[in-house]
Design a protein around this motif. Structure first.
Motif, PDB file in Angstrom:
ATOM      1  N   PRO A 165       0.846  -1.199   0.000  1.00 13.05           N
ATOM      2  CA  PRO A 165       0.000   0.000   0.000  1.00 13.05           C
ATOM      3  C   PRO A 165       0.879   1.246   0.000  1.00 13.05           C
ATOM      4  CG  PRO A 165       0.048  -0.983   2.174  1.00 13.05           C
ATOM      5  CD  PRO A 165       0.809  -1.903   1.268  1.00 13.05           C
ATOM      6  N   HIS A 166       0.713   2.098  -0.983  1.00 12.62           N
ATOM      7  CA  HIS A 166       1.515   3.313  -1.029  1.00 12.62           C
ATOM      8  C   HIS A 166       0.662   4.550  -0.777  1.00 12.62           C
ATOM      9  CE1 HIS A 166      -0.070   4.190  -5.001  1.00 12.62           C
ATOM     10  NE2 HIS A 166       0.177   2.945  -5.306  1.00 12.62           N
ATOM     11  N   SER A 167      -0.599   4.316  -0.472  1.00 13.92           N
ATOM     12  CA  SER A 167      -1.450   5.455  -0.172  1.00 13.92           C
ATOM     13  C   SER A 167      -1.041   6.028   1.177  1.00 13.92           C
ATOM     14  CB  SER A 167      -2.913   5.016  -0.129  1.00 13.92           C
ATOM     15  OG  SER A 167      -3.122   4.179   0.988  1.00 13.92           O
ATOM     16  N   CYS A 168      -1.698   7.055   1.570  1.00 15.41           N
ATOM     17  CA  CYS A 168      -1.344   7.733   2.818  1.00 15.41           C
ATOM     18  C   CYS A 168      -2.072   7.148   4.013  1.00 15.41           C
ATOM     19  CB  CYS A 168      -1.614   9.229   2.689  1.00 15.41           C
ATOM     20  SG  CYS A 168      -0.525  10.009   1.491  1.00 15.41           S
ATOM     21  N   GLY A 169      -2.438   5.882   3.950  1.00 14.62           N
ATOM     22  CA  GLY A 169      -3.107   5.233   5.063  1.00 14.62           C
ATOM     23  C   GLY A 169      -2.177   5.062   6.251  1.00 14.62           C
ATOM     24  N   THR A 170      -2.771   4.914   7.395  1.00 21.45           N
ATOM     25  CA  THR A 170      -2.011   4.737   8.620  1.00 21.45           C
ATOM     26  C   THR A 170      -1.418   3.340   8.675  1.00 21.45           C
ATOM     27  OG1 THR A 170      -3.474   6.263   9.765  1.00 21.45           O
ATOM     28  CG2 THR A 170      -2.175   4.786  11.137  1.00 21.45           C
ATOM     29  N   LEU A 171      -0.174   3.247   9.077  1.00 16.15           N
ATOM     30  CA  LEU A 171       0.487   1.966   9.283  1.00 16.15           C
ATOM     31  C   LEU A 171       0.472   1.667  10.774  1.00 16.15           C
ATOM     32  CD1 LEU A 171       3.539   2.454   6.915  1.00 16.15           C
ATOM     33  CD2 LEU A 171       1.556   0.988   6.539  1.00 16.15           C
ATOM     34  N   ASN A 212      -0.822  -3.908   9.830  1.00 19.39           N
ATOM     35  CA  ASN A 212      -2.102  -3.697   9.165  1.00 19.39           C
ATOM     36  C   ASN A 212      -2.781  -5.013   8.830  1.00 19.39           C
ATOM     37  OD1 ASN A 212      -1.315  -1.049   9.463  1.00 19.39           O
ATOM     38  ND2 ASN A 212      -1.897  -0.437   7.424  1.00 19.39           N
ATOM     39  N   GLU A 213      -3.034  -5.286   7.554  1.00 17.79           N
ATOM     40  CA  GLU A 213      -3.795  -6.478   7.188  1.00 17.79           C
ATOM     41  C   GLU A 213      -2.943  -7.744   7.072  1.00 17.79           C
ATOM     42  OE1 GLU A 213      -2.505  -4.745   3.241  1.00 17.79           O
ATOM     43  OE2 GLU A 213      -3.308  -3.898   5.057  1.00 17.79           O
ATOM     44  N   ARG A 216       6.221   4.538  -1.163  1.00 13.23           N
ATOM     45  CA  ARG A 216       5.615   5.855  -0.922  1.00 13.23           C
ATOM     46  C   ARG A 216       6.500   6.957  -1.483  1.00 13.23           C
ATOM     47  NH1 ARG A 216       2.780   5.695   5.076  1.00 13.23           N
ATOM     48  NH2 ARG A 216       1.023   4.395   4.436  1.00 13.23           N
ATOM     49  N   LYS A 233       3.435  13.563   3.452  1.00 18.47           N
ATOM     50  CA  LYS A 233       2.655  13.968   4.625  1.00 18.47           C
ATOM     51  C   LYS A 233       1.767  15.134   4.214  1.00 18.47           C
ATOM     52  CE  LYS A 233       6.687  13.269   7.535  1.00 18.47           C
ATOM     53  NZ  LYS A 233       7.666  13.966   8.370  1.00 18.47           N
ATOM     54  N   GLN A 234       0.647  15.277   4.914  1.00 14.79           N
ATOM     55  CA  GLN A 234      -0.256  16.377   4.616  1.00 14.79           C
ATOM     56  C   GLN A 234       0.487  17.703   4.757  1.00 14.79           C
ATOM     57  OE1 GLN A 234      -3.837  16.390   6.948  1.00 14.79           O
ATOM     58  NE2 GLN A 234      -4.693  18.095   5.842  1.00 14.79           N
TER      59      GLN A 234
END
Length: 110
Positions: A3-9, A22-23, A47, A54-55
Motif C-alpha cells: 500500500p503506497h497510499s497515505c493510510g495509517t500503518l 495492518n492487514e 511511498r 505527509k499532509q
C-alpha cells in the motif's frame, strides 16, 4: 503490491510477541522483527516513489524528500506486553525509517 497510499500503518504486538502490520497476519516477532523491518522499508520506498507525502508537504520542495514522505507508524500494544518488548519493537520500527512513531496502549483505565 504494497500500500503506497497515505493510510495509517499500525504495528500490533500480540500477547505472544507476534507482530502484525495492518492487514498482514504475522510479520515477525518481538525477538525477530526483521520481516517487519523489510516490509516497512518497502512501503516507505514505494511511498517515496509515488510521492505519498505527509499532509501539507506536497508543495515543499525546499525540504529533502525523506522529510516529506509519510513515514508515521503507530505501535499498538496491550498492557500485558512487557515494556522492554514494546521498546524493542519501537526501535525496530525506527530502524525501518519510521518517523514519528506513536505508541497506543490498549486496555488503559478510563
Amino acid at each position: 503490491m504494497l500500500p503506497h497510499s497515505c493510510g495509517t500503518l499500525v504495528v500490533s504486538i500480540a500477547a505472544n510477541g507476534n507482530l502484525k502490520l495492518n492487514e498482514w497476519d504475522v510479520v515477525g516477532s518481538v525477538e525477530e522483527p526483521e520481516a517487519m523491518i523489510v516490509k516497512l522499508g518497502g512501503i516507505f520506498r514505494e511511498r517515496a516513489d509515488n510521492r505519498a507525502y505527509k499532509q501539507g508537504m506536497e508543495h515543499r520542495p525546499d525540504l529533502p524528500e525523506s522529510e516529506r514522505v509519510l513515514r508515521e507508524v503507530v505501535v499498538r500494544s496491550p498492557l500485558s506486553v512487557p515494556y522492554g518488548d514494546v521498546a524493542k519493537v519501537i526501535d525496530a520500527v525506527r530502524a525501518a525509517g519510521a518517523s514519528p512513531v506513536v505508541l497506543q496502549l490498549d486496555e488503559l483505565p478510563h
